[in-house]
Write a protein that holds these residues in place. Sequence first.
Motif, short mmCIF file in Angstrom:
data_model
loop_
_atom_site.label_atom_id
_atom_site.label_comp_id
_atom_site.label_asym_id
_atom_site.label_seq_id
_atom_site.Cartn_x
_atom_site.Cartn_y
_atom_site.Cartn_z
N UNK A 1 0.49 -1.06 -0.26
CA UNK A 1 -0.13 -0.06 0.28
C UNK A 1 1.00 1.57 0.16
N UNK A 2 1.67 1.37 0.16
CA UNK A 2 3.36 2.27 0.52
C UNK A 2 4.04 1.76 -0.69
N UNK A 3 4.73 2.56 -1.49
CA UNK A 3 5.88 2.08 -2.00
C UNK A 3 6.85 2.58 -1.25
N UNK A 4 6.67 3.39 -0.42
CA UNK A 4 8.37 3.65 0.90
C UNK A 4 8.34 2.86 1.94
N UNK A 5 7.66 1.95 2.27
CA UNK A 5 7.60 1.15 3.03
C UNK A 5 8.04 -0.60 3.08
N UNK A 6 8.87 -0.83 4.01
CA UNK A 6 9.67 -2.28 3.96
C UNK A 6 9.47 -2.96 5.76
N UNK A 7 9.04 -3.76 5.57
CA UNK A 7 8.42 -4.12 7.04
C UNK A 7 9.67 -6.13 6.61
N UNK A 8 9.77 -6.42 8.17
CA UNK A 8 10.66 -7.15 7.96
C UNK A 8 11.03 -8.08 9.81
N UNK A 9 11.10 -8.73 10.10
CA UNK A 9 11.00 -9.72 11.64
C UNK A 9 11.96 -10.08 11.72
N UNK A 10 12.83 -10.41 12.87
CA UNK A 10 13.52 -10.68 13.67
C UNK A 10 13.24 -11.75 14.91
N UNK A 11 14.17 -12.76 15.27
CA UNK A 11 13.13 -13.69 16.11
C UNK A 11 14.65 -13.99 17.14
N UNK A 12 14.54 -13.80 18.36
CA UNK A 12 14.86 -14.31 19.40
C UNK A 12 14.69 -15.73 20.61
N UNK A 13 15.11 -16.25 21.27
CA UNK A 13 14.42 -17.16 21.76
C UNK A 13 13.68 -17.08 23.34
N UNK A 14 14.24 -15.29 23.88
CA UNK A 14 14.21 -14.56 25.11
C UNK A 14 14.57 -13.32 24.40
#
Length: 110
Positions: A45-58
């Motif tokens: 919906x927005x050409x200037x946005x990016x999403x990402x995720x990172x994960x950790x055990x705690x």
Amino acid sequence: MILEMRRYTLNPGQREAFIRFFEEVNRTALREAGMLVFGPMRDLEDPNKVHWMRAFESLEQRETIKQAFYDGPIWTQEVEPLVMPLIAHYEASVVETTEGFEGFAGTATL
């Protein structure tokens, strides 16, 4: 599992440069630091946005890894000077998965 859901608003016209840098440099650096990384993902919906995720055990592991990464030479010398000029704004939500959380298979398909 602790997830950070990260949302970046990039300076106009910089999304593909950000994605390219993320895929070629930053993802590897984050993974080598001990983070599980999902993304990047283009906002539809927005050409200037990016999403990402990172994960950790705690939460404790998250803090330890983040501190080591952001205080280290890879971030300060190789990533930050190149990626920060592309970013207008970023925010992150830190969440904890439920017992029934279904993870990812590590592929671009479901």
